[in-house]
Design a protein around this motif. Structure first.
Motif, PDB file in Angstrom:
ATOM      1  N   LYS A 259      18.418  -4.934  15.549  1.00  0.00           N
ATOM      2  CA  LYS A 259      19.647  -5.483  15.963  1.00  0.00           C
ATOM      3  C   LYS A 259      19.675  -6.797  14.960  1.00  0.00           C
ATOM      4  O   LYS A 259      20.989  -7.236  14.869  1.00  0.00           O
ATOM      5  N   THR A 260      18.737  -7.440  14.736  1.00  0.00           N
ATOM      6  CA  THR A 260      18.897  -8.724  14.145  1.00  0.00           C
ATOM      7  C   THR A 260      19.632  -8.712  12.913  1.00  0.00           C
ATOM      8  O   THR A 260      20.470  -9.492  12.573  1.00  0.00           O
ATOM      9  N   VAL A 261      19.431  -7.595  12.055  1.00  0.00           N
ATOM     10  CA  VAL A 261      20.139  -7.578  10.845  1.00  0.00           C
ATOM     11  C   VAL A 261      21.607  -7.312  10.871  1.00  0.00           C
ATOM     12  O   VAL A 261      22.214  -7.813  10.053  1.00  0.00           O
TER      13      VAL A 261
ATOM     14  N   ILE B 103      23.938 -14.340  20.875  1.00  0.00           N
ATOM     15  CA  ILE B 103      22.940 -14.548  22.052  1.00  0.00           C
ATOM     16  C   ILE B 103      22.033 -13.500  21.926  1.00  0.00           C
ATOM     17  O   ILE B 103      22.496 -12.217  22.291  1.00  0.00           O
ATOM     18  N   ASP B 104      20.677 -13.741  21.361  1.00  0.00           N
ATOM     19  CA  ASP B 104      19.845 -12.630  21.445  1.00  0.00           C
ATOM     20  C   ASP B 104      19.025 -12.580  22.955  1.00  0.00           C
ATOM     21  O   ASP B 104      18.881 -13.474  23.571  1.00  0.00           O
ATOM     22  N   GLU B 105      18.617 -11.131  23.181  1.00  0.00           N
ATOM     23  CA  GLU B 105      18.093 -11.035  24.512  1.00  0.00           C
ATOM     24  C   GLU B 105      18.912 -11.723  25.643  1.00  0.00           C
ATOM     25  O   GLU B 105      18.211 -12.630  26.506  1.00  0.00           O
ATOM     26  N   GLN B 106      19.982 -11.207  25.689  1.00  0.00           N
ATOM     27  CA  GLN B 106      21.022 -12.032  26.719  1.00  0.00           C
ATOM     28  C   GLN B 106      20.848 -12.002  28.009  1.00  0.00           C
ATOM     29  O   GLN B 106      21.087 -12.999  28.795  1.00  0.00           O
TER      30      GLN B 106
ATOM     31  N   VAL C 178       9.417 -10.805  24.154  1.00  0.00           N
ATOM     32  CA  VAL C 178      10.630 -10.552  23.510  1.00  0.00           C
ATOM     33  C   VAL C 178      10.815 -10.867  21.989  1.00  0.00           C
ATOM     34  O   VAL C 178      10.420 -11.743  21.557  1.00  0.00           O
ATOM     35  N   GLY C 179      11.005  -9.741  21.630  1.00  0.00           N
ATOM     36  CA  GLY C 179      11.666  -9.691  20.165  1.00  0.00           C
ATOM     37  C   GLY C 179      10.428 -10.096  18.948  1.00  0.00           C
ATOM     38  O   GLY C 179      10.773  -9.761  17.795  1.00  0.00           O
ATOM     39  N   VAL C 180       9.216 -10.379  19.340  1.00  0.00           N
ATOM     40  CA  VAL C 180       8.253 -10.705  18.324  1.00  0.00           C
ATOM     41  C   VAL C 180       8.202  -9.274  17.236  1.00  0.00           C
ATOM     42  O   VAL C 180       7.742  -8.549  17.720  1.00  0.00           O
TER      43      VAL C 180
HETATM   44 MG    MG Z   1      15.155  -8.519  18.635  1.00  0.00          MG
END
Ligand code: MG
Ligand code: ADP
Length: 713
Positions: free
Chosen positions: A308-310, A409-412, A567-569
């Motif tokens: 999702k980040t890219v 907003i990440d991990e909303q 989360v996300g690491v």
């Molecule tokens: Mg992520």
């Protein structure tokens, strides 16, 4: 006969005193409130079980027998009332822990009772705790028949106070009968168009409400239930879809038509991999959204590791390539993440991806202070800083952009509604486009409801080359094996996470547990051969970051942590995830944690460590994790186990309060309701057609609630 909206006091058989109790105990103020006080179950009086024939714990049973014994045992908190019920086939124990005084007075040894309750097993013997008791002599109908002959009896939730006022289940049944008998059908007008009633073979509203209280048989009850659920879900969907149309029509947004140098250069020269088809599709959707002149409000859902980040980065670059019409100021972008670790990681990662592109990128969190903070704020206000990444700090009032074009907003689900909406106000020129991302897979049924007024994109494909993660369940006995396995993997150059539970309620114990785990690991994996990082929520941000960075750089092989790493690491070289006390984690958390591994090209492993004894639910969670890696399947199980009210992000909404509908079970009805609502509004957006008059009126009468819901997203 009073009308539906009159004070409950005026219903025959109520009066001022009972009315007071109904109000305080059940929140029933009017006759209508009473009508919508539904039974929570029904007693099928057509059959009695024989005590000898019932075998399974948890079964709902109805016996008819003589009360043989009744005595108070124990003291203090163990004080209980114990009775024995005998029928011609056997004996069963009855136990009460509450209302002992009241029960002792009202129950009599030697009398015959109808006993109803849930069978449980204790020390190899069956008993019923808190059974519902009804004296046979009093239970007989007018014809003197008990049991067969009667059919379904509604059972209403009751309390001691209600019982004292004669408003136990039987009392409430009586009131309900009085109410329904006195009610003219036109007091309960139909709310659905005739053509829908016909098409779906629904019963009328009047019939449904009458049958939900006094069905003649199971079929009638099922029909009433279906009708009520359908109506609830249809109106919910109509409301959500109307809100969404209204929002789309009214909220203007910046027009980003240009795909410029920054985006193209990144795509052609910097992007280190080929986007997956799912990523390409979503980027296209975002581009289209931002070119329409309406504000984008889109949720990107994608399982952990789906990339999702890219996608978010590319959306930001589109903003950067465009300028404000009035003063040619280029647009800025921001990305907010729920934890410092994650925000830092985004900052580091994106800085690297954007190197040599001439894009300025800054970082802000509560721990950025003094001169550093001042510098960031100044650059932001002057427009020199194009991208800002950070934590909650971004939404503070003192953070002012020159020309914010998009907020991501990440991990909303980790943010509150209010927090999210604050980012809207960061550009006085108009609201920035909004993109929210979540890795918590939400079942389709729930997404349709919760995010019904957002547009949803799904990244339903993982980047190629990922090896599946093997998940295994171990208990205390296997600790040495787990350790041996960790050593093998580390010898191959891999890294390992060991995660401990940490919740607020048991924080102290959890922290001790974590620290003693850390000490044990330090003994079993001695330095200098092994290096260990530790990260938990009670550490200073700077220390956390230091420990984290050591692990990211590969200087430590083991990361002992709490769920802060959930989360996300992203550490692709980490290939083993060990979860301690796995039974204490929720399913979506376990799934998120597992998603920390399997990010590189190496084969990855998730080891779930639990105690010996697991609750049924705990067992099902562990089994689900071992069985599947599909986030959506896991989310479905989670929804079934916990109910929709507990799924992250839904607690605050309050919109999921239904009379009967249950999002976990009524997926089919919900899907149908969604389709019908869409069709109706496409053909008749204002519900102006005569055949939609009933829908329009009903929606208008409930408009107040709808306004509260509009704040959800
Ligand atoms: Mg992520
Ligand atoms: P998440 O969706 O969980 O936020 P990330 O954006 O952190 O996932 O991506 C996970 C990893 O996959 C990162 O290391 C990222 O660089 C990599 N990645 C993303 N997209 C692709 C792709 N199309 N091909 C290969 N690797 C990718």
């Amino acid at each position: 006969m009073p009308s539906l909206d009159s004070n409950i006091e005026f219903l025959k058989g109520v009066g001022p005193q009972r009315a007071e109790t109904l109000k305080s105990e059940l929140g029933i103020f009017t006759c209508r409130d009473l009508l919508f006080h539904f039974p929570f179950r029904y007693v099928d009086r057509t059959k009695f079980h024989k005590i000898r024939d019932v075998h399974s714990e948890g079964e709902m049973v109805q016996f008819r027998g003589i009360l043989r014994r009744l005595e108070t045992l124990g003291a203090g908190r163990a004080r209980r009332l114990v009775g024995s019920l005998r029928d011609e086939t056997g004996m069963v124990e009855l136990v009460w822990f509450q209302s002992l005084h009241w029960l002792e007075k009202s129950l009599q040894v030697g009398k015959e009772y109808i006993v109803f309750g849930r069978l449980s097993e204790f020390n190899g013997r069956f008993n019923i705790t808190h059974p519902e008791m009804e004296e046979v002599a009093k239970a007989a109908g007018e014809d003197g028949v008990v049991g067969p002959g009667k059919t379904f009896d509604p059972v209403y939730p009751s309390t001691d106070k209600l019982s004292q006022k004669g408003l136990d289940t039987k009392g409430l049944r009586k009131l309900m009968r009085t109410l329904l008998d006195g009610l003219a059908p036109n007091e309960l007008p139909e709310t659905l168009p005739d053509y829908l009633i016909g098409q779906f073979r629904l019963c009328s509203k009047w019939r449904a409400l009458s049958d939900i209280h006094f069905p003649e048989n199971q079929n009638d009850l099922d029909a009433a239930t279906r009708r009520i659920k359908f109506e609830e879900l249809l109106f919910l969907q109509l409301r959500i879809l109307q809100l969404r149309t209204r929002r789309k029509d009214t909220i203007r947004g910046f027009v980003f038509e240009r795909i410029g140098d920054i985006f193209n250069k990144f795509y052609e020269e910097k992007l280190p991999f080929e986007l997956t088809n799912a990523q390409k599709r979503v980027v296209k959707e975002l581009r289209a959204d931002m070119a329409t002149g309406k504000q984008m409000n889109r949720l990107v859902q994608g399982d952990v590791g789906s990339g999702k980040t890219v996608v978010a980065l590319m959306a930001m670059l589109i903003a950067l390539d465009n300028e404000r019409k009035s003063d040619d100021a280029p647009f800025q972008a921001c990305l907010m993440a729920p934890t410092e670790i994650l925000a830092q990681q985004h900052f580091t990662g994106l800085t690297e991806l954007l190197s040599d592109l001439g894009v300025t990128i800054g970082y802000l969190s509560g721990s950025v202070k003094g001169k550093k903070r001042q510098a960031v704020l100044e650059q932001l206000a002057s427009g020199d800083l194009q991208i800002l990444i950070g934590t909650h700090a971004l939404i503070e009032d003192w953070v002012q952009f020159k020309n914010l074009g998009i907020s991501i907003i990440d991990e909303q689900h980790r943010f509150g509604v209010e927090q999210r909406s604050k980012l809207w106000r960061k550009n006085p020129d108009g609201p920035p486009h909004v993109l929210v991302m979540t890795a918590t897979p939400i079942p389709r049924t729930l997404a349709m409801t919760l995010y019904g007024d957002l547009d949803v994109s799904v990244i339903d494909e993982l980047p190629p080359g990922r090896k599946p993660i093997t998940t295994k369940h171990f208990n205390e006995h296997h600790r040495l094996r787990v350790q041996g396995f960790m050593k093998e993997e580390i010898a191959k150059g891999r890294q390992v996470y060991v995660v401990y539970p940490m919740i607020e309620e048991t924080e102290k114990l959890d922290l001790q547990n974590l620290m003693s785990g850390y000490e044990a690991i330090s003994r079993d994996f001695p330095a200098p051969q092994y290096q260990i990082s530790i990260v938990h929520g009670k550490m200073k941000a700077a220390d956390k970051d230091y420990e984290m960075q050591r692990f990211v750089r590969g200087e430590t092989q083991i990361m002992v942590a709490t769920t802060v790493i959930e989360v996300g690491v992203n550490v692709p070289n980490a290939s083993v995830m060990v979860i301690e006390n796995a039974e204490r984690f929720g399913l979506s958390q376990l799934h998120q944690l597992r998603g920390r591994v399997g990010r590189g090209a190496e084969e990855s492993h998730c080891l779930l460590l639990t105690g010996f004894k697991l609750s049924n639910e705990g067992k099902e969670r562990i089994q689900t994790m071992v069985r599947t890696q599909d986030g959506f399947e896991i989310a479905e199980v989670d929804l079934k186990l916990r109910g929709p009210g507990n799924i992250e992000g839904t607690q605050q909404s309050g919109m999921l309060r239904f009379l009967l509908a249950d999002l976990a079970r009524d997926g089919q009805i919900l899907t149908a309701a969604r389709e019908i609502a869409t069709r109706i509004l496409e053909a008749d957006p204002a519900l102006a057609a005569p055949e939609h008059g009933r829908l329009r009126m009903h929606l208008a009468s409930e408009g107040k609630e709808a306004r509260v819901w509009s704040r959800i997203s």
